[in-house]
Design a protein around this motif. Structure first.
Motif, short mmCIF file in Angstrom:
data_model
loop_
_atom_site.label_atom_id
_atom_site.label_comp_id
_atom_site.label_asym_id
_atom_site.label_seq_id
_atom_site.Cartn_x
_atom_site.Cartn_y
_atom_site.Cartn_z
N PHE A 267 2.58 7.92 2.74
CA PHE A 267 1.66 7.95 1.62
C PHE A 267 0.57 9.00 1.84
CE2 PHE A 267 -2.34 6.78 -0.35
CZ PHE A 267 -1.96 6.88 -1.67
N TYR A 270 1.87 12.27 0.96
CA TYR A 270 2.04 12.40 -0.49
C TYR A 270 0.69 12.59 -1.17
CZ TYR A 270 3.29 11.33 -5.27
OH TYR A 270 3.47 11.41 -6.62
N MET A 271 -0.28 11.77 -0.80
CA MET A 271 -1.54 11.80 -1.52
C MET A 271 -2.27 13.14 -1.33
SD MET A 271 -4.91 9.47 -1.49
CE MET A 271 -5.52 10.43 -0.15
N TRP A 274 -0.50 15.60 -3.52
CA TRP A 274 -0.67 15.23 -4.93
C TRP A 274 -2.08 15.59 -5.39
CZ3 TRP A 274 -3.89 11.51 -7.21
CH2 TRP A 274 -3.55 11.12 -8.51
N TYR A 275 -3.06 15.32 -4.53
CA TYR A 275 -4.45 15.49 -4.90
C TYR A 275 -4.84 16.97 -4.94
CZ TYR A 275 -8.60 12.72 -5.72
OH TYR A 275 -9.63 12.06 -6.32
N LYS B 95 -5.50 14.08 -17.99
CA LYS B 95 -4.59 13.03 -17.54
C LYS B 95 -5.31 11.69 -17.64
CE LYS B 95 -3.98 15.30 -13.68
NZ LYS B 95 -3.54 15.74 -12.35
N PHE B 100 0.30 5.73 -13.29
CA PHE B 100 0.71 6.90 -12.50
C PHE B 100 -0.43 7.52 -11.70
CE2 PHE B 100 3.70 6.49 -16.01
CZ PHE B 100 4.85 6.29 -15.27
N THR B 101 -1.65 7.04 -11.91
CA THR B 101 -2.75 7.53 -11.08
C THR B 101 -2.88 6.68 -9.82
OG1 THR B 101 -4.06 6.39 -12.71
CG2 THR B 101 -4.29 8.77 -12.61
N PRO B 103 -1.71 6.83 -6.88
CA PRO B 103 -1.98 7.46 -5.58
C PRO B 103 -3.47 7.60 -5.29
CG PRO B 103 -0.23 8.63 -6.66
CD PRO B 103 -0.75 7.64 -7.65
N ALA B 104 -4.25 7.89 -6.34
CA ALA B 104 -5.68 8.04 -6.12
C ALA B 104 -6.34 6.68 -5.83
CB ALA B 104 -6.34 8.67 -7.35
N PHE B 106 -4.84 4.11 -4.39
CA PHE B 106 -4.22 3.42 -3.27
C PHE B 106 -5.13 3.31 -2.04
CE2 PHE B 106 -0.95 1.77 -0.64
CZ PHE B 106 -0.06 1.20 -1.52
N PRO B 107 -5.82 4.40 -1.66
CA PRO B 107 -6.66 4.28 -0.45
C PRO B 107 -7.68 3.15 -0.56
CG PRO B 107 -6.43 6.57 -1.05
CD PRO B 107 -5.81 5.78 -2.16
#
Lengths: 398, 186
Positions: A267, A270-271, A274-275, B95, B100-101, B103-104, B106-107
């Protein structure tokens, strides 16, 4: 039977009668599969190159993991892993064979790693990566990895076997020294092997977490293989009163830990990409998150992390060999899928396209290694018989 | 039998001293088998297998920590999706925030899960052990100070349903305990 010591199954050397004709079957299957792969190599060289790299990487990670856990054992002076260490050494000793199995890749190198093609010689991105991405240095590195893997794994195993007869603690100390010398080299070899052979599939792309991502799968998959081997041997009647549920508990905990570690690293990689949203970096995930590759990538998130994470969380499963074996098989399948999604999208850019060569290469390398592993199994006692910590390891409680 | 503390105060329990870890371990097994519930052993260092010798059950802390972690996770999910997707939908760079956001988000889910799990583990452990506390009745007994040096102790509490001073002190003596003492509160 009376109260005697458990009779023949308590033996500490592997008896080939448990394998019987299956050994020849494996050899025959390996020969047939290699013949088929050879035909495929001439009729469909491109597909062969990628299929072979996929199968090669899958088994290489498992063998490197065996070496890794042997190192961990010596480096931290571990007690619990004494009884399983010989099997880790056996897995690691197959790294020498991996060096030989690498040879077919030499012939298809420019197909796989297209920076080697003459028409890319003037690409500014390639020139920037001089002298790392030069053929000479590339092959020197590959040779170095395999020489190091082979020397380290065989040397540790040899000392360990010598201790079985002499019982001298000096081999424990010697192996510890070898390990301390080897650990940095191992980290370097694994990281750069992953960079050379997998990240190198697209030399425009890079990820600073690539080495540790491959390492996460390495440590996890080899722990799963260890669980399967130990259970198979236990079912054949070995390891009675040597390996207990407590050892399974620890192996289960390590499986859970590295499931989480894999997800954490996967992850994070990926992040960050992605970011930041830099085209040079996103190309990797763009390809794997579009078309039918998207299905496999999503399956990885669920199957490689959420399923084993939730199922391994409870104490019960980790203390149940049958359940743990099921989890090990599941995680290994997911690891296979992981490597598939790493390698094959570089060839099939439009979407998933399974080929019979994928399976043939897996069978060829897998059967070869399995047969050689069975050979290894009988070479030496199944566990280090006179390790100074053997008694404590058997009496493990956690 | 000696008595320490304020003898007019209620009895905390009866304690005995043992000379080595092995004696303490075997004494614990016998006390467990005799069916006592409210009792404890004290030693200068952890003794492997003592929890089993005392017949202690697996702590429920693990399950409590799971609930703590789940709370953290759900808090993060609610805070992130609730605020940025529903209450005040954020549209950044064209966006909209939606599934679908993730990933942002998740942390934060990860960190809050870990944070609340860790808090639950530490504070739950303290709570279940009755900590922190300022004093303990056993400290009224001077010999008990040796527990941080080289002596081992057992104390059976008066709260135990099987407790009666005479039988307990005889029982501890039969186990090889010395300096059997009644401990009073302050």
């Amino acid at each position: 039977m009376s109260g005697h010591e458990p009779s023949q199954p308590s033996s500490h050397t592997f008896d080939y009668k448990h394998v019987g004709g299956r050994f020849l079957g494996l050899v025959a299957l390996a020969v047939v599969a290699f013949a088929a792969v050879a035909i495929g190599a001439f009729t469909n060289t491109k597909q062969f190159a990628f299929s072979y790299l996929f199968a090669f990487t899958f088994f290489l990670t498992i063998c490197m993991g065996g070496l890794f856990w042997t190192f961990v054992h010596h480096a931290v002076d571990a007690e619990w892993s004494v009884v399983v260490r010989r099997q880790l050494e056996n897995i690691a000793s197959l790294l020498a064979v991996m060096g030989i199995l690498f040879i077919p890749l030499i012939f298809v190198a420019p197909t796989l790693w297209y920076w080697m093609k003459p028409e890319n010689a003037n690409d500014p991105l390639l020139i920037e990566k001089w002298p790392y991405l030069t053929k000479e240095f590339f092959w020197i590195r590959a040779a170095f990895y395999f020489v190091f893997f082979t020397v380290a794994s065989l040397w540790l195993r040899r000392n360990s076997i010598k201790q079985d007869t002499s019982g001298s603690a000096k081999y424990t100390l010697l192996n510890r020294k070898i390990t301390f010398g080897s650990l940095p080299l191992f980290a370097v070899s694994l990281t750069f092997a992953a960079i050379d052979w997998l990240m190198g599939l697209d030399y425009h792309w890079f990820s600073t977490m690539w080495g540790v991502y491959i390492f996460a799968g390495t440590a996890l998959s080899s722990m799963c293989v260890l669980v399967l081997i130990i259970t198979a041997l236990r079912n054949a009647g070995y390891f009675k009163n040597v390996i207990t549920i407590e050892h399974y508990h620890i192996m289960g905990k390590l499986m859970l830990a590295f499931t989480i570690f894999w997800a954490y690293i996967g992850f994070s990689q990926y992040m960050l990409i992605w970011y930041a949203n830099i085209p040079e970096e996103t190309i990797y995930f763009l390809r794997r998150n579009t078309e039918s590759w998207q299905i496999l990538s999503t399956a990885l998130v669920v199957g490689h992390f959420f399923v084993p994470f939730l199922l391994l969380l409870s104490n019960m499963g980790k203390k149940n060999p049958a359940f743990l074996c099921g989890m090990a098989l599941w995680i290994l399948t997911m690891h296979l899928l992981d490597i598939y999604v790493v390698v094959l999208p570089a060839l099939h850019k439009a979407g998933v396209q399974p080929n019979w060569l994928d399976f043939a290469c897996l069978a060829a390398i897998g059967c070869t290694l399995a047969a050689l592993f069975l050979k290894r199994l009988g070479d030496s006692p199944l566990w280090p018989l006179r390790d100074p910590r053997l008694k404590n390891s058997i009496a493990l409680k956690n | 039998m000696n008595a320490v503390g304020n003898t007019s105060a209620p009895v905390y329990g009866i304690a005995a001293e043992f000379q080595c870890a092995r004696d303490l371990y075997h004494a614990a097994q016998k006390i467990r088998d005799a069916g006592f519930q409210k009792w404890d052993v004290f030693s200068p260092f952890p003794i492997h297998g003592m929890d089993e010798a005392m017949g202690m059950k697996r702590s429920i802390l693990g399950k409590v920590v799971f609930l703590g972690g789940l709370t953290g996770f759900l808090t993060a999910v609610t805070l992130e999706f609730g605020t940025s997707s529903f209450l005040y939908p954020l549209i950044v760079a064209g966006k909209p925030t939606n599934l679908f956001t993730v990933p942002a988000f998740f942390p934060i889910m990860f960190e809050l899960t870990i944070l609340l799990s860790a808090f639950t583990a530490v504070f739950g452990m303290l709570l279940m052990n009755g900590l922190p506390r300022l004093n303990h009745q056993l400290f009224n007994w001077d010999r008990f100070k040796l527990v941080t040096e080289d002596k081992f102790f057992v104390a059976i509490e008066a709260k135990d349903p099987q407790f009666s001073s005479r039988s307990v002190s005889d029982f501890l003596e039969s186990l090889g305990g010395t300096h059997i003492t009644t401990i009073h509160g302050d």
